[in-house]
Write a protein that holds these residues in place. Structure first.
Motif, PDB file in Angstrom:
ATOM      1  N   HIS A 114       0.740  -1.134  -0.001  1.00 17.97           N
ATOM      2  CA  HIS A 114       0.001  -0.040   0.042  1.00 17.97           C
ATOM      3  C   HIS A 114       1.041   1.206  -0.038  1.00 17.97           C
ATOM      4  O   HIS A 114       0.288   2.356  -0.111  1.00 17.97           O
ATOM      5  CB  HIS A 114      -0.929  -0.036   1.270  1.00 17.97           C
ATOM      6  N   GLY A 231       6.650   7.397   5.476  1.00 16.56           N
ATOM      7  CA  GLY A 231       5.858   6.410   4.868  1.00 16.56           C
ATOM      8  C   GLY A 231       4.869   5.827   5.792  1.00 16.56           C
ATOM      9  O   GLY A 231       3.826   5.129   5.368  1.00 16.56           O
ATOM     10  N   SER A 232       4.693   6.210   7.142  1.00 19.25           N
ATOM     11  CA  SER A 232       3.650   6.075   8.008  1.00 19.25           C
ATOM     12  C   SER A 232       3.567   6.937   9.133  1.00 19.25           C
ATOM     13  O   SER A 232       4.227   8.156   9.036  1.00 19.25           O
ATOM     14  CB  SER A 232       4.100   4.582   8.648  1.00 19.25           C
ATOM     15  N   GLY A 268       2.554   1.986  12.053  1.00 18.44           N
ATOM     16  CA  GLY A 268       2.531   3.276  12.671  1.00 18.44           C
ATOM     17  C   GLY A 268       1.175   3.710  12.462  1.00 18.44           C
ATOM     18  O   GLY A 268       0.350   4.592  12.886  1.00 18.44           O
ATOM     19  N   GLY A 269       0.127   2.719  11.721  1.00 18.89           N
ATOM     20  CA  GLY A 269      -1.062   3.022  11.548  1.00 18.89           C
ATOM     21  C   GLY A 269      -1.670   3.534  10.087  1.00 18.89           C
ATOM     22  O   GLY A 269      -2.752   3.588   9.897  1.00 18.89           O
ATOM     23  N   SER A 270      -0.800   3.501   8.976  1.00 18.64           N
ATOM     24  CA  SER A 270      -1.451   4.152   7.799  1.00 18.64           C
ATOM     25  C   SER A 270      -2.061   3.200   7.043  1.00 18.64           C
ATOM     26  O   SER A 270      -3.305   3.463   6.595  1.00 18.64           O
ATOM     27  CB  SER A 270      -0.313   4.721   7.100  1.00 18.64           C
ATOM     28  N   GLY A 340       8.068  -3.823   8.695  1.00 17.49           N
ATOM     29  CA  GLY A 340       7.128  -2.485   8.859  1.00 17.49           C
ATOM     30  C   GLY A 340       6.503  -2.452  10.208  1.00 17.49           C
ATOM     31  O   GLY A 340       5.816  -1.400  10.223  1.00 17.49           O
TER      32      GLY A 340
HETATM   33  C1  LIG Z   1       5.156  -0.596   6.086  1.00 19.88           C
HETATM   34  C2  LIG Z   1       4.208  -1.651   5.896  1.00 19.88           C
HETATM   35  C3  LIG Z   1       3.126  -1.964   6.990  1.00 19.88           C
HETATM   36  C4  LIG Z   1       2.938  -1.102   8.268  1.00 19.88           C
HETATM   37  O1  LIG Z   1       2.942   0.207   8.288  1.00 19.88           O
HETATM   38  P1  LIG Z   1       1.532   1.040   8.456  1.00 19.88           P
HETATM   39  O2  LIG Z   1       1.915   2.456   8.371  1.00 19.88           O
HETATM   40  O3  LIG Z   1       1.072   0.617   9.942  1.00 19.88           O
HETATM   41  O4  LIG Z   1       0.534   0.608   7.544  1.00 19.88           O
HETATM   42  C5  LIG Z   1       2.295  -2.865   6.675  1.00 19.88           C
HETATM   43  N1  LIG Z   1       2.253  -3.857   5.867  1.00 19.88           N
HETATM   44  C6  LIG Z   1       3.298  -3.646   4.829  1.00 19.88           C
HETATM   45  C7  LIG Z   1       3.368  -4.897   3.860  1.00 19.88           C
HETATM   46  C8  LIG Z   1       4.313  -2.648   4.949  1.00 19.88           C
HETATM   47  O5  LIG Z   1       4.887  -2.509   3.938  1.00 19.88           O
END
Ligand SMILES: *Cc1c(COP(=O)(O)O)cnc(C)c1O
Length: 444
Positions: A114, A231-232, A268-270, A340
């Motif tokens: 994502h 990124g997050s 981080g929650g994104s 991540g």
């Molecule tokens: C970076 C990542 C995450 C965690 O980041 P969030 O900001 O919490 O979404 C989760 N899944 C994938 C595949 C990632 O690359």
């Protein structure tokens, strides 16, 4: 027997034209980030030296619930969006559950996760504002690869600090970044003051997201025409990710269903906010009563065992103070394969929502996450990222609960990425060499 529909896709015309800014509609708004020196609330202008200005305004915007997606960004989204909403018949059958399980497949993005949903607008706003260089940190390399590609799309140079241990353990994500022309440096490095200080204190430091953030922020601060990107964690990143949930809302309607539970893994929650917030707005009006579940690693449990307080976003203490659930900015997460998710804190929006009881969190042990990931791979034919395995494990728990109670709940989870570049971790799992890590709180 009526035909069973497996995948739901939107036409290009139905790709969202606006992001959803939940900050404008939360019952209790997040407290402001603070300047660490003066303890004064931060204004957007205070962040201009670090981030593109429009991103700073988005970060602190608590007024506008909808923010237009620039046409050029939407054109780039069309390369891979909409992503499919998939009914997980195979997983339902493998579990013998009456639950209806759906997943939003963000792994089909060209970078495999994502992260590109925010890399594209971040690079776009930088280009619009005359920025020539962007810099960032990356752990496993998902974000670094996405930023490297997005920078290329908008003609920017990218410099990425990659956590040293990942640089060595995940060589193919480094190759991806270099393929798109990014300069990749293992962190901590001797190229910044922050890196030198860390290496002087500990020459064998293996690096962490915290050390890499410190280095990238320093580079942005000291280099004209260079901005930092993230990124997050930050609210503007989660804002961009709401394309996931906005699409899913339309796709669930095509399936004639609405989720009782929405689940995502949590770094981080994104990606959690991205899929959850567009549905959560219907809870705010009382029209729906969906549950929202964030799945974090048991070894890095900021939501389930952290403290809600002001803390720094990075190890060196360069960032503003953020009101967040945190394990402490100097917490060193164990080396789980879900790189991540190895971050000490949670974004400010999610932290406030959790504090107010508007969402839930569960923690998942590493082995349980891979058990679920392998079950999913065998049932649905997609090998999930180690991070995404946490969302699947939480989904499996919910679905097995439905099996006990006989409830036909509708469960929606976000498949944040695929694991095709993380096969070394699957090798370890299959060989029986994976371990669980106990969470050890930092002594005050
Ligand atoms: C970076 C990542 C995450 C965690 O980041 P969030 O900001 O919490 O979404 C989760 N899944 C994938 C595949 C990632 O690359």
């Amino acid at each position: 027997m009526s035909e069973k529909k497996k995948r739901y896709m939107l036409s290009e015309d139905d790709i969202p034209r606006r992001w959803y800014n939940i900050q404008a509609e939360m019952p209790v708004k997040p407290m402001p980030p603070l300047n660490p020196a003066t303890k004064e609330p931060l204004k957007a202008e205070d962040l201009y030296p670090i981030f593109a200005e429009e991103l700073c305004r988005q970060e602190l915007n608590q007024k506008d619930a909808w923010i237009d997606i620039p046409e050029e960004v939407r054109e780039m989204y069309k390369y891979y969006r909409s992503t499919p909403l998939v009914r997980a018949y195979g997983l339902e059958k493998a579990l013998g559950t009456p639950a209806h399980i759906y997943f939003k497949n963000e792994s089909v993005s060209p970078m495999g996760s994502h992260k590109l949903n925010s890399a594209i607008p971040q690079a776009y706003y930088c280009r619009e504002e005359g920025v020539t260089n962007v810099t960032t940190e990356t752990g496993a390399g998902q974000w670094g690869a996405s930023l490297a590609y997005a920078a290329r799309l908008f003609g920017l140079e990218a410099a990425v600090y990659q956590v040293k241990i990942s640089y060595e353990q995940k060589p193919y994500r480094r190759s991806m970044m270099q393929t798109f022309g990014a300069q990749v440096t293992p962190s901590p490095s001797m190229s910044t003051r922050a890196g030198k200080d860390i290496l002087t204190a500990n020459p064998n430091h293996q690096g962490s997201l915290g050390t890499a953030i410190s280095e990238a922020v320093e580079l942005a601060r000291t280099t004209p025409g260079c901005k930092y990107t993230l990124g997050s964690v930050l609210s503007h990143v989660t804002l961009h990710q709401t394309v996931i949930g906005l699409e899913a809302e339309k796709q669930m309607a095509m399936a004639g269903e609405y989720p009782d539970v929405v689940i995502a893994c949590f770094g981080g929650g994104s990606n959690f906010g991205g899929i959850a917030f567009p549905f959560m707005r219907h809870n705010f009006t009382g029209e729906r009563h969906t549950r929202f579940v964030a799945a974090e690693p048991a070894s890095c449990p900021k939501l389930t065992r952290g403290e809600f307080r002001y803390d720094f976003g990075d190890e060196a203490g360069y960032t503003p103070l953020l009101p967040m659930f945190t394990l402490g900015h100097d917490f060193m997460p164990p080396n789980v394969h879900a790189g991540g998710l190895r971050y000490h804190g949670a974004g400010v929006i999610v932290s406030q929502l959790l504090k107010d009881g508007l969402m839930e969190a569960v923690d998942i042990e590493q082995i349980e996450s891979f058990d679920a990931g392998v079950l999913f791979a065998r049932a649905e034919g997609i090998i999930p990222a180690p991070e995404s395995c946490h969302a699947i494990a939480a989904t499996v728990r919910e679905a097995l609960e439905c099996k006990k109670t006989g409830e036909e709940k509708v469960i929606l989870f976000n498949l944040s990425g695929h694991g095709l570049i993380d096969m070394a971790s699957y090798d370890k799992y299959l060989a029986g060499d994976l371990v669980n890590y106990e969470y050890k709180p930092k002594k005050a």
